[in-house]
Design a protein around this motif. Structure first.
Motif, short mmCIF file in Angstrom:
data_model
loop_
_atom_site.label_atom_id
_atom_site.label_comp_id
_atom_site.label_asym_id
_atom_site.label_seq_id
_atom_site.Cartn_x
_atom_site.Cartn_y
_atom_site.Cartn_z
N PHE A 68 0.97 -1.50 0.08
CA PHE A 68 0.18 -0.57 -0.05
C PHE A 68 0.57 1.33 -0.20
N ALA A 69 1.93 1.50 0.60
CA ALA A 69 2.96 2.47 1.47
C ALA A 69 3.86 2.60 -0.68
N LEU A 70 4.06 1.58 -1.13
CA LEU A 70 4.43 1.99 -2.53
C LEU A 70 3.39 2.41 -3.15
N ILE A 71 2.56 1.30 -3.55
CA ILE A 71 1.28 2.63 -4.60
C ILE A 71 1.13 3.44 -4.16
N ILE A 72 1.07 4.49 -2.90
CA ILE A 72 1.53 5.88 -2.49
C ILE A 72 2.08 6.56 -3.73
N ARG A 73 3.34 5.52 -2.93
CA ARG A 73 4.84 6.63 -3.35
C ARG A 73 4.33 6.36 -4.88
N GLY A 74 4.37 5.21 -5.73
CA GLY A 74 4.04 5.26 -7.09
C GLY A 74 3.27 6.73 -7.18
N ALA A 75 1.88 6.35 -6.46
CA ALA A 75 1.37 7.96 -7.56
C ALA A 75 1.79 9.16 -7.29
N ILE A 76 2.50 9.94 -6.31
CA ILE A 76 3.50 10.64 -5.57
C ILE A 76 4.12 11.48 -7.00
N VAL A 77 4.79 10.62 -7.21
CA VAL A 77 6.09 10.19 -7.95
C VAL A 77 5.01 10.67 -9.64
N PHE A 78 4.40 9.82 -9.91
CA PHE A 78 3.27 10.17 -11.12
C PHE A 78 2.29 11.46 -11.17
N PHE A 79 2.49 11.95 -10.00
CA PHE A 79 1.62 13.53 -9.53
C PHE A 79 2.38 14.29 -10.12
N ILE A 80 4.00 14.11 -9.86
CA ILE A 80 4.99 14.97 -9.72
C ILE A 80 5.39 15.05 -11.16
N LEU A 81 5.44 14.33 -11.55
CA LEU A 81 5.99 14.16 -13.46
C LEU A 81 5.03 14.42 -14.35
N PHE A 82 3.37 14.07 -13.74
CA PHE A 82 2.82 15.29 -14.64
C PHE A 82 2.48 16.80 -14.51
N ALA A 83 2.16 16.72 -13.13
CA ALA A 83 2.43 18.19 -13.00
C ALA A 83 3.24 19.01 -13.98
N LEU A 84 4.98 18.60 -13.98
CA LEU A 84 6.27 18.78 -14.76
C LEU A 84 5.75 18.99 -15.88
N SER A 85 5.09 17.90 -16.38
CA SER A 85 4.78 18.23 -18.13
C SER A 85 3.44 18.68 -18.24
N ALA A 86 2.93 19.49 -17.77
CA ALA A 86 1.64 20.46 -17.25
C ALA A 86 2.03 21.58 -17.33
N PHE A 87 2.81 22.06 -16.69
CA PHE A 87 3.70 23.30 -17.39
C PHE A 87 4.61 23.26 -17.60
N LEU A 88 4.85 22.39 -18.37
CA LEU A 88 6.01 22.07 -19.72
C LEU A 88 4.79 23.13 -20.41
N ILE A 89 3.53 22.05 -20.53
CA ILE A 89 2.89 22.57 -21.84
C ILE A 89 2.26 23.55 -21.53
N TYR A 90 1.75 24.28 -20.30
CA TYR A 90 1.20 25.56 -19.77
C TYR A 90 2.30 26.02 -21.05
N GLY A 91 3.72 26.05 -19.65
CA GLY A 91 4.87 27.91 -20.51
C GLY A 91 4.96 27.66 -21.88
N VAL A 92 4.96 26.20 -22.48
CA VAL A 92 5.27 26.42 -24.18
C VAL A 92 4.30 27.36 -24.68
N GLU A 93 3.00 26.92 -24.14
CA GLU A 93 2.27 27.19 -25.12
C GLU A 93 2.11 29.18 -24.89
N LYS A 94 2.59 28.82 -23.90
CA LYS A 94 2.00 30.79 -23.20
C LYS A 94 2.72 31.43 -24.10
N ALA A 95 4.03 30.52 -23.63
CA ALA A 95 5.92 31.82 -24.68
C ALA A 95 5.26 31.86 -26.16
N MET A 96 4.87 30.88 -26.70
CA MET A 96 4.05 30.73 -28.25
C MET A 96 3.33 31.93 -29.03
N MET A 97 2.25 32.26 -27.90
CA MET A 97 1.04 33.17 -28.05
C MET A 97 2.28 34.71 -27.91
#
Length: 323
Positions: A68-97
């Motif tokens: 259970f602890a490993l599943i929660i930790r894996g979810a944390i890593v996933f959300f951190i990586l997806f948050a970084l990717s979402a920040f990249l998407i937002y940044g590129v879209e704003k910069a290109m605009m």
């Protein structure tokens, strides 16, 4: 704009992104050959976030923890990586605009998670008799495997497997998912793929949920991957197109299996993941074929892979023109 019209526009964007990254990585590969250097063959964004991913997974994925602890930790890593990717998407879209090229933001973003040709130089180098250190390291990091104890035949199987991973995870899957769902879904697949591949096994509790999603994505990709490799087998040297249907017995390893059956070689088998743990995968290939690959076998696989990329561009071009 209807959904069909949106898909047609995304086809155009995906094709332009593929061509753009082929030109960029092709030029970088020529530079690498001249300078006798080898770069990580993964997509640009993977090259940036992979060190963070490795550090987080090595720190949090401890066998002493409960499932259970490993599943929660894996979810944390996933959300951190997806948050970084979402920040990249937002940044590129704003910069290109901001610079007046907002219509090209998706093109740049998809190009960041594609890597069609950078794998060819290290895959060829690992297969040759005199392996350079950079080639060895590039394949080991690209596949997230431990190659320290590998003999020449194992290295050649890893070389052939690397183009199967590239075709699925670094070309076809992100393009298809982007065309169907958009840029956020493409980056969702990217994060899931990266987590599973860096972790080394999609059934461990740490990536259990994401391993399940990764297998679902692979099932969705099966018809496209098989069709591309099968069609390319009619033009690839040494290929036997009708044998490729034997690969359908291995849906979770369809790209690697289709290359193996087409080229009458055996791929797969057990290997050590990035941290040295054994991972068992099935041997795939026709009866009577050998797993003791020669350099010429790998060259045929690389040519076959190149033809797959060409057919992918050719098949998307009419749709892009229509868009």
């Amino acid at each position: 704009m209807t959904y069909f019209e949106t898909i047609m526009v995304r086809v155009d964007v995906a094709l332009m992104a593929l061509i753009l990254i082929v030109l960029l990585s092709g030029g970088l590969t020529i530079f690498a050959i001249i300078a006798k250097r080898v770069f990580l063959p993964a997509p640009i964004w993977e090259g940036i976030v992979r060190p963070i991913t490795v550090k987080m997974i090595d720190r949090l994925n401890r066998s002493s923890r409960t499932d259970f602890a490993l599943i929660i930790r894996g979810a944390i890593v996933f959300f951190i990586l997806f948050a970084l990717s979402a920040f990249l998407i937002y940044g590129v879209e704003k910069a290109m605009m901001w610079i007046g090229y907002g219509a090209y933001s998706d093109l740049i973003l998809i190009a960041f998670i594609l890597s069609p040709v950078a794998i060819l130089w290290p895959a060829y180098g690992v297969s040759s008799e005199n392996v350079q250190r950079g080639h060895y390291q590039a394949i080991a990091q690209g596949l997230n495997v431990n190659l320290v104890l590998s003999d020449k035949h194992s290295l050649r199987r890893a070389s052939a497997r690397s183009v199967a991973v590239a075709l699925c995870d670094w070309v076809a899957a992100p393009m298809l998912i982007f065309i169907i769902g958009g840029v956020y879904y493409a980056y969702l697949f990217f994060v899931i793929s990266l987590m599973v591949r860096v972790s080394g096994a999609d059934t461990s509790p740490f990536v259990m949920v994401f391993g399940f999603l990764y297998r679902l994505f692979k099932i969705v990709m099966l018809p496209l991957l098989f069709t591309i490799i099968f069609a390319a087998s009619f033009f690839a040297p040494g290929s036997k197109p009708l044998r490729t249907f034997g690969a359908l017995k291995y849906p979770m390893h369809i790209a690697e299996a289709t290359f193996a059956f087409s080229q009458t070689i055996v791929l797969g088998g057990a290997f050590q993941n990035r941290v040295g743990h054994a991972v068992n995968t099935p041997w795939v290939g026709p009866e009577g074929a050998t797993a003791k690959l020669e350099h010429k076998d790998v060259i045929r696989v690389l040519i076959h892979y190149g033809i797959c990329l060409l057919l992918l561009v050719v098949s998307l071009s009419p749709l892009a023109v229509y868009a």
